[in-house]
Design a protein around this motif. Structure first.
Motif, mmCIF file in Angstrom:
data_model
loop_
_atom_site.group_PDB
_atom_site.id
_atom_site.type_symbol
_atom_site.label_atom_id
_atom_site.label_comp_id
_atom_site.label_asym_id
_atom_site.label_seq_id
_atom_site.Cartn_x
_atom_site.Cartn_y
_atom_site.Cartn_z
ATOM 1 N N VAL A 249 5.477 -0.540 11.541
ATOM 2 C CA VAL A 249 4.503 0.313 12.230
ATOM 3 C C VAL A 249 3.523 0.880 11.217
ATOM 4 O O VAL A 249 3.823 0.978 10.021
ATOM 5 C CB VAL A 249 5.190 1.468 12.992
ATOM 6 C CG1 VAL A 249 5.993 0.955 14.163
ATOM 7 C CG2 VAL A 249 6.073 2.301 12.062
ATOM 8 N N SER A 250 2.349 1.259 11.688
ATOM 9 C CA SER A 250 1.308 1.809 10.827
ATOM 10 C C SER A 250 1.514 3.309 10.609
ATOM 11 O O SER A 250 2.185 3.982 11.402
ATOM 12 C CB SER A 250 -0.069 1.575 11.443
ATOM 13 O OG SER A 250 -0.213 2.348 12.629
ATOM 14 N N ASP A 251 0.894 3.836 9.560
ATOM 15 C CA ASP A 251 0.935 5.276 9.317
ATOM 16 C C ASP A 251 0.281 6.045 10.460
ATOM 17 O O ASP A 251 0.722 7.149 10.810
ATOM 18 C CB ASP A 251 0.214 5.608 8.006
ATOM 19 C CG ASP A 251 1.133 5.522 6.805
ATOM 20 O OD1 ASP A 251 2.255 4.999 6.941
ATOM 21 O OD2 ASP A 251 0.726 5.993 5.721
ATOM 22 N N GLY B 132 0.825 -1.208 0.000
ATOM 23 C CA GLY B 132 0.000 0.000 0.000
ATOM 24 C C GLY B 132 0.853 1.249 0.000
ATOM 25 O O GLY B 132 2.058 1.191 -0.260
ATOM 26 N N GLU B 133 0.230 2.367 0.276
ATOM 27 C CA GLU B 133 0.931 3.649 0.331
ATOM 28 C C GLU B 133 1.351 3.960 1.771
ATOM 29 O O GLU B 133 0.905 3.315 2.721
ATOM 30 C CB GLU B 133 0.025 4.764 -0.195
ATOM 31 C CG GLU B 133 -0.393 4.600 -1.644
ATOM 32 C CD GLU B 133 0.781 4.585 -2.594
ATOM 33 O OE1 GLU B 133 1.734 5.371 -2.383
ATOM 34 O OE2 GLU B 133 0.759 3.787 -3.541
ATOM 35 N N THR B 134 2.219 4.946 1.930
ATOM 36 C CA THR B 134 2.629 5.380 3.265
ATOM 37 C C THR B 134 2.942 6.862 3.264
ATOM 38 O O THR B 134 3.401 7.417 2.248
ATOM 39 C CB THR B 134 3.859 4.595 3.755
ATOM 40 O OG1 THR B 134 4.241 5.077 5.050
ATOM 41 C CG2 THR B 134 5.047 4.739 2.806
ATOM 42 N N ILE B 135 2.690 7.511 4.389
ATOM 43 C CA ILE B 135 3.066 8.923 4.533
ATOM 44 C C ILE B 135 4.569 9.051 4.744
ATOM 45 O O ILE B 135 5.129 10.131 4.563
ATOM 46 C CB ILE B 135 2.318 9.600 5.693
ATOM 47 C CG1 ILE B 135 2.619 8.914 7.031
ATOM 48 C CG2 ILE B 135 0.826 9.649 5.428
ATOM 49 C CD1 ILE B 135 2.081 9.656 8.244
ATOM 50 N N ALA B 136 5.231 7.950 5.107
ATOM 51 C CA ALA B 136 6.677 7.972 5.385
ATOM 52 C C ALA B 136 7.459 7.749 4.097
ATOM 53 O O ALA B 136 8.112 6.720 3.906
ATOM 54 C CB ALA B 136 7.021 6.913 6.428
ATOM 55 N N ASP B 137 7.408 8.730 3.197
ATOM 56 C CA ASP B 137 8.034 8.550 1.888
ATOM 57 C C ASP B 137 9.552 8.421 1.976
ATOM 58 O O ASP B 137 10.185 7.838 1.093
ATOM 59 C CB ASP B 137 7.653 9.685 0.926
ATOM 60 C CG ASP B 137 8.029 11.073 1.439
ATOM 61 O OD1 ASP B 137 8.368 11.194 2.641
ATOM 62 O OD2 ASP B 137 7.982 12.025 0.644
ATOM 63 N N GLY B 138 10.148 8.912 3.059
ATOM 64 C CA GLY B 138 11.594 8.811 3.216
ATOM 65 C C GLY B 138 12.092 7.386 3.411
ATOM 66 O O GLY B 138 13.279 7.109 3.222
ATOM 67 N N PRO C 178 7.664 12.187 8.586
ATOM 68 C CA PRO C 178 7.115 10.896 9.022
ATOM 69 C C PRO C 178 8.159 9.780 9.158
ATOM 70 O O PRO C 178 8.138 9.032 10.144
ATOM 71 C CB PRO C 178 6.086 10.581 7.937
ATOM 72 C CG PRO C 178 5.602 11.923 7.502
ATOM 73 C CD PRO C 178 6.837 12.788 7.511
ATOM 74 N N ALA C 179 9.076 9.667 8.205
ATOM 75 C CA ALA C 179 10.112 8.629 8.306
ATOM 76 C C ALA C 179 10.940 8.815 9.573
ATOM 77 O O ALA C 179 11.324 7.845 10.235
ATOM 78 C CB ALA C 179 11.012 8.657 7.072
#
Length: 408
Positions: free
Chosen positions: A260-262, A230-236, A282-283
């Protein structure tokens, strides 16, 4: 260039530390009494969000560029990234007086493009995703004879990142555990190797997004696999696959990889901002997310959490703050369908104010098909002190006499 595909040695990390001294920020530690008390350990943050370019990436990039031959320096370098690696390579090249080209996917935000250009690099926008951009960068590397700077799977990059491990052990020599965000694995490979050379008994744990956990899957499988769900806010740390070099080092030096979850990452980021006044991306919050999500037991331990970067999209930050306030019952949304006549809205707003609520946002929607003729649909977003205060405020609003719904 000196061979880059070999595993770095501890001596390489020491060499990197000597080279980088005075060229980068020697980031300090901050402690967290709140998290320590809640989970029964001593918690320290390694503040790489305050590093030059806003992340740890400058360490490896600058050391890597120092290993170029005179011919390679004249020809210039090229890298592909939509984020921190791009800025690290761009600044390292400017410091070293080397021509730099960065290939970025077309979806890259204007702010990130501008940041790279401010460091003096030429930006080439290409491709709809990272893979297409990387293929284009490798093609340009061959055509223009530029040295391609890998983001993580490189001896000198890893050695540069390993200097963080040295600094951690200098500052907290009796640390029991280090928690590190993991994307492609360059950061944790260097930190783990350096830390365990100094203290073989220290525990090193990596943290990935549960939707981008290819390192965890690769360690489990024993070979490189791609695992994206899926996608994640932690793009780093949204890397589709580790490198051969980083995977072998992780297998050798890292004790465990967890996910861990977003949602937990967002709460960790918000916690750092509110309680420590520390802004991370986020990362960078992934390590703390593992503690908050109780994925790691830290009771009785001295723990260092690496905050790897602070380059966050401000629109995303506003959404995270909003959602975190909702999670903590400090922001509630109340929906009304009220008679469309003077004074009605005033009475509701007055009740909210008298109960100590702060109206953060109000939205009227008279085009909602469910709104009866002669009525208005209005939603109030109200800032409260917590769940108890929210309940008291709702009782006060009930006294006005209009029906409402508390919206999710």
């Amino acid at each position: 260039m000196v061979e880059s595909t070999q595993q770095p040695t501890f001596e390489n990390v020491l060499e990197a530390a000597k080279f980088l001294n005075g060229k980068i920020n020697r980031t300090h530690m901050d402690s967290s009494e709140t998290i320590g008390k809640k989970f029964g350990g001593l918690v320290y943050y390694k503040l790489e969000n305050l590093q030059k370019t806003g992340s740890f990436k400058i360490r490896g990039a600058l050391f890597k560029v120092s290993k170029l031959t005179s011919e390679e320096r004249k020809a210039g370098v090229i890298a592909v990234s939509a984020g921190n690696h791009a800025q690290g390579v761009a600044l390292a090249s400017r410091i070293s007086g080397i021509n730099c080209k960065i290939v970025m996917p077309k979806y890259t935000t204007p702010a990130k493009i501008s940041a790279v250009e401010r460091y003096g690099a030429q930006v080439d926008l290409f491709g709809s995703d990272y893979a297409e951009a990387r293929d284009h960068a490798l093609k340009l590397s061959a055509e223009e004879n530029r040295t391609f700077i890998e983001g993580f799977n490189d001896r000198w990059i890893i050695a540069g990142q390993g200097t963080i491990g040295l600094e951690i052990m200098e500052d907290i020599p009796d640390a029991d555990m280090v928690i590190v965000p993991v994307g492609g694995g360059g950061l944790i490979s260097g930190i783990a190797m350096a830390a365990k050379e100094i203290n073989p008994n220290i525990t090193v744990i990596g943290v990935q997004s549960e939707n981008y956990d290819s390192v965890r899957a690769s360690v489990e499988e024993g070979s490189i696999v791609e695992h994206v769900t899926g996608e994640t806010i932690a793009d780093g740390i949204a890397i589709r696959r580790p490198g051969e070099l980083t995977l072998s080092m992780i297998q050798k030096y890292v004790d465990r990889i967890i996910t861990v979850s977003d949602e937990t990452i967002a709460l960790a980021l918000y916690h750092l901002l509110e309680h420590n006044k520390i802004l991370v991306e986020p990362a960078g919050a992934a390590g703390l997310a593992a503690i908050l999500g109780e994925k790691i037991e830290i009771s009785g331990k001295k723990v260092v959490v690496v905050l790897s970067g602070g380059n966050i999209n401000l629109l995303l930050l506003s959404k995270i703050i909003y959602k975190s306030l909702e999670h903590e019952s400090r922001l509630i949304r109340i929906g009304f369908k009220i008679p469309d006549r003077p004074g009605t809205l005033y009475r509701i707003a007055s009740a909210i104010s008298e109960a100590g609520g702060n109206i953060y946002h109000a939205e009227v929607d008279n085009l909602d098909e469910s709104t009866p003729i002669g009525f208005q649909s209005i939603t109030f977003t109200v800032n409260v002190r917590g769940s108890k205060h929210a309940a008291e405020l709702l009782e006060k609003v009930k006294s006005v006499g209009y029906k409402f719904d508390v919206l999710e």
